[in-house]
Design a protein around this motif. Structure first.
Motif, PDB file in Angstrom:
ATOM      1  N   ARG A 188      -3.506  -2.676  -1.872  1.00 42.62           N
ATOM      2  CA  ARG A 188      -3.197  -2.462  -3.287  1.00 42.62           C
ATOM      3  C   ARG A 188      -4.448  -2.694  -4.136  1.00 42.62           C
ATOM      4  O   ARG A 188      -5.126  -3.706  -3.980  1.00 42.62           O
ATOM      5  CB  ARG A 188      -2.091  -3.441  -3.693  1.00 42.62           C
ATOM      6  N   PHE A 189      -4.752  -1.759  -5.030  1.00 46.07           N
ATOM      7  CA  PHE A 189      -5.905  -1.865  -5.935  1.00 46.07           C
ATOM      8  C   PHE A 189      -5.429  -1.585  -7.355  1.00 46.07           C
ATOM      9  O   PHE A 189      -4.292  -1.149  -7.563  1.00 46.07           O
ATOM     10  CB  PHE A 189      -6.972  -0.821  -5.553  1.00 46.07           C
ATOM     11  N   THR A 190      -6.334  -1.805  -8.317  1.00 41.08           N
ATOM     12  CA  THR A 190      -6.041  -1.432  -9.708  1.00 41.08           C
ATOM     13  C   THR A 190      -7.053  -0.388 -10.148  1.00 41.08           C
ATOM     14  O   THR A 190      -8.263  -0.568  -9.920  1.00 41.08           O
ATOM     15  CB  THR A 190      -6.133  -2.681 -10.623  1.00 41.08           C
ATOM     16  N   GLU A 191      -6.582   0.666 -10.764  1.00 40.59           N
ATOM     17  CA  GLU A 191      -7.454   1.761 -11.203  1.00 40.59           C
ATOM     18  C   GLU A 191      -8.336   1.290 -12.353  1.00 40.59           C
ATOM     19  O   GLU A 191      -7.822   0.814 -13.362  1.00 40.59           O
ATOM     20  CB  GLU A 191      -6.612   2.961 -11.650  1.00 40.59           C
ATOM     21  N   GLN A 192      -9.647   1.373 -12.183  1.00 42.07           N
ATOM     22  CA  GLN A 192     -10.572   0.884 -13.229  1.00 42.07           C
ATOM     23  C   GLN A 192     -11.065   2.014 -14.123  1.00 42.07           C
ATOM     24  O   GLN A 192     -11.453   1.795 -15.255  1.00 42.07           O
ATOM     25  CB  GLN A 192     -11.807   0.235 -12.556  1.00 42.07           C
ATOM     26  N   THR A 197      -5.649   2.144 -15.415  1.00 48.56           N
ATOM     27  CA  THR A 197      -5.198   0.727 -15.434  1.00 48.56           C
ATOM     28  C   THR A 197      -4.028   0.447 -14.482  1.00 48.56           C
ATOM     29  O   THR A 197      -3.607  -0.695 -14.351  1.00 48.56           O
ATOM     30  CB  THR A 197      -4.751   0.241 -16.851  1.00 48.56           C
ATOM     31  N   LEU A 198      -3.514   1.462 -13.797  1.00 48.34           N
ATOM     32  CA  LEU A 198      -2.346   1.235 -12.932  1.00 48.34           C
ATOM     33  C   LEU A 198      -2.766   0.677 -11.571  1.00 48.34           C
ATOM     34  O   LEU A 198      -3.867   0.907 -11.102  1.00 48.34           O
ATOM     35  CB  LEU A 198      -1.607   2.570 -12.695  1.00 48.34           C
ATOM     36  N   ASP A 199      -1.827  -0.028 -10.928  1.00 45.01           N
ATOM     37  CA  ASP A 199      -2.019  -0.407  -9.531  1.00 45.01           C
ATOM     38  C   ASP A 199      -1.724   0.793  -8.650  1.00 45.01           C
ATOM     39  O   ASP A 199      -0.924   1.663  -9.032  1.00 45.01           O
ATOM     40  CB  ASP A 199      -1.058  -1.544  -9.154  1.00 45.01           C
ATOM     41  N   TYR A 200      -2.384   0.848  -7.478  1.00 44.41           N
ATOM     42  CA  TYR A 200      -2.074   1.923  -6.523  1.00 44.41           C
ATOM     43  C   TYR A 200      -2.218   1.399  -5.099  1.00 44.41           C
ATOM     44  O   TYR A 200      -2.967   0.455  -4.835  1.00 44.41           O
ATOM     45  CB  TYR A 200      -2.950   3.158  -6.741  1.00 44.41           C
ATOM     46  N   PHE A 201      -1.461   2.020  -4.168  1.00 46.46           N
ATOM     47  CA  PHE A 201      -1.657   1.793  -2.729  1.00 46.46           C
ATOM     48  C   PHE A 201      -2.688   2.815  -2.291  1.00 46.46           C
ATOM     49  O   PHE A 201      -2.561   3.999  -2.632  1.00 46.46           O
ATOM     50  CB  PHE A 201      -0.369   2.077  -1.943  1.00 46.46           C
ATOM     51  N   ASP A 202      -3.678   2.381  -1.520  1.00 47.26           N
ATOM     52  CA  ASP A 202      -4.672   3.344  -1.014  1.00 47.26           C
ATOM     53  C   ASP A 202      -4.348   3.657   0.454  1.00 47.26           C
ATOM     54  O   ASP A 202      -4.510   2.829   1.340  1.00 47.26           O
ATOM     55  CB  ASP A 202      -6.087   2.755  -1.131  1.00 47.26           C
ATOM     56  N   ASN A 203      -3.869   4.903   0.669  1.00 44.92           N
ATOM     57  CA  ASN A 203      -3.490   5.284   2.045  1.00 44.92           C
ATOM     58  C   ASN A 203      -4.704   5.331   2.970  1.00 44.92           C
ATOM     59  O   ASN A 203      -4.563   5.432   4.186  1.00 44.92           O
ATOM     60  CB  ASN A 203      -2.811   6.667   2.051  1.00 44.92           C
ATOM     61  N   LEU A 204      -5.898   5.325   2.379  1.00 42.23           N
ATOM     62  CA  LEU A 204      -7.112   5.371   3.232  1.00 42.23           C
ATOM     63  C   LEU A 204      -7.564   3.968   3.611  1.00 42.23           C
ATOM     64  O   LEU A 204      -8.497   3.804   4.396  1.00 42.23           O
ATOM     65  CB  LEU A 204      -8.243   6.093   2.487  1.00 42.23           C
ATOM     66  N   LYS A 205      -6.923   2.966   3.050  1.00 41.24           N
ATOM     67  CA  LYS A 205      -7.305   1.569   3.359  1.00 41.24           C
ATOM     68  C   LYS A 205      -6.057   0.769   3.693  1.00 41.24           C
ATOM     69  O   LYS A 205      -5.719  -0.218   3.023  1.00 41.24           O
ATOM     70  CB  LYS A 205      -8.039   0.954   2.160  1.00 41.24           C
ATOM     71  N   GLU A 206      -5.345   1.257   4.725  1.00 38.85           N
ATOM     72  CA  GLU A 206      -4.108   0.597   5.201  1.00 38.85           C
ATOM     73  C   GLU A 206      -3.169   0.234   4.039  1.00 38.85           C
ATOM     74  O   GLU A 206      -2.563  -0.830   4.014  1.00 38.85           O
ATOM     75  CB  GLU A 206      -4.434  -0.695   5.987  1.00 38.85           C
ATOM     76  N   ARG A 207      -3.134   1.108   3.054  1.00 45.26           N
ATOM     77  CA  ARG A 207      -2.227   0.939   1.910  1.00 45.26           C
ATOM     78  C   ARG A 207      -2.475  -0.353   1.135  1.00 45.26           C
ATOM     79  O   ARG A 207      -1.583  -0.871   0.480  1.00 45.26           O
ATOM     80  CB  ARG A 207      -0.768   0.978   2.373  1.00 45.26           C
TER      81      ARG A 207
END
Ligand code: TA6
Length: 290
Positions: A183-187, A171-181
């Motif tokens: 921001r997504f939410t962990e599902q 459920t946390l948000d994260y920056f994805d270093n593989l997608k120019e950082r």
């Protein structure tokens, strides 16, 4: 070569047979073994053990910058510098020298060139049965404020990355270093691995569990003052591109780091930041959510 006369490798032991080894180069833990002599940390089969290269494995210290989130060298300079033994770790209580070491890295003429801030970085590493504790403290000894990001990059040894789950980041948000950082939410209700992962999870709970079914063990990471957590596995293509990483090494490692990335630490002159990370090993009877 070793600067000064103190040992280049500090071996930590405790009565029931757990051991750890810490290099003064980089202030880096390079081994943590249980009471059966089993190595719990990953070390690349092609690690380069000499300056100025960072050693690919164990627990490098990323300071004063995590990754390329800034203008300094990748992961900052602390992991590529000689640390000294700290003779005055106060106000921490003196620790048993068999199972604990106090390391010190101070700014130098050379570090001031790239990061124009005077600092004293003290790192206590303590071993007890089933646990490895880190207490990093950074003091601003300059007359100007300083800002830094930070990570303890924990390279864990795993039996088979495709059989590993990470719990505690759902459920946390994260920056994805593989997608120019972006921001997504962990599902997902746990993180599993079938390709490259390089994410900075933001403001995590205190406890994260790395569950390794085949090795019948769970590594529990607890942290304070280090709000974020980085999860990294290069997978096959990226592993091949890293000269100090064996082509198949990605199958037997996972980085889960305690980090400060989203909101850098800002210290006024004389202020000190303190963090805390405890790694512990739990038997296979561990059930998630404990
Ligand atoms: O996880 C952050 C990251 O920067 C990855 O993108 C990858 O580069 C990894 O750290 C390894 O960095 P290093 O400098 O140790 O090769």
């Amino acid at each position: 070569h070793a600067e000064g006369e103190s040992p280049t490798v500090i071996k930590l032991t405790e009565p029931s047979g757990w051991t750890a080894e810490v290099l003064r180069y980089g202030g880096q833990v390079v081994s943590w073994k249980n009471d059966h002599g089993e190595e719990l940390l990953f070390m690349s089969s092609k690690a380069i053990w000499k300056p100025p290269k960072a050693i690919r494995g164990g627990i490098p210290v990323c300071f004063p910058q995590f990754a390329n989130f800034g203008t300094l060298e990748q992961h900052g300079f602390a992991r590529n510098r000689w640390w000294s033994l700290d003779s005055d770790p106060s106000p921490l209580q003196p620790a048993d020298s068999q199972s604990s070491v106090d390391l010190l890295l101070k700014s130098t003429e050379e570090t001031l060139k790239t990061w124009p801030r005077s600092f004293e970085f003290r790192l206590r590493i303590s071993l007890s049965a089933g646990k490895l504790t880190f207490i990093p403290r950074v003091k601003n000894t300059d007359n100007k404020a300083c800002t830094f990001t930070f990570a303890l990059r924990n390279y864990f040894s795993v039996s088979d990355i495709s059989e590993v789950r990470v719990e505690g980041l759902e459920t946390l948000d994260y920056f994805d270093n593989l997608k120019e950082r972006e921001r997504f939410t962990e599902q997902a209700d746990a993180i599993t691995f079938d390709d490259e992962v390089d994410r900075v999870y933001l403001s995590t709970p205190i406890k994260i569990a790395i569950i390794d079914h085949d090795k019948k063990r769970t590594i529990v990471l607890r942290k304070e003052g280090l709000p974020d957590a980085v999860v990294w596995n290069p997978w096959d293509k990226k592993a091949k591109a890293l000269p100090d990483f064996g082509d198949d090494d990605y199958k037997r490692m996972l980085c889960v780091d305690s980090a400060v990335v989203e909101n850098p630490i800002v210290l006024k002159p004389t202020e000190e930041w303190k963090g805390w990370q405890v790694l512990s090993i739990v038997s296979s009877s561990y059930c998630s959510g404990q």
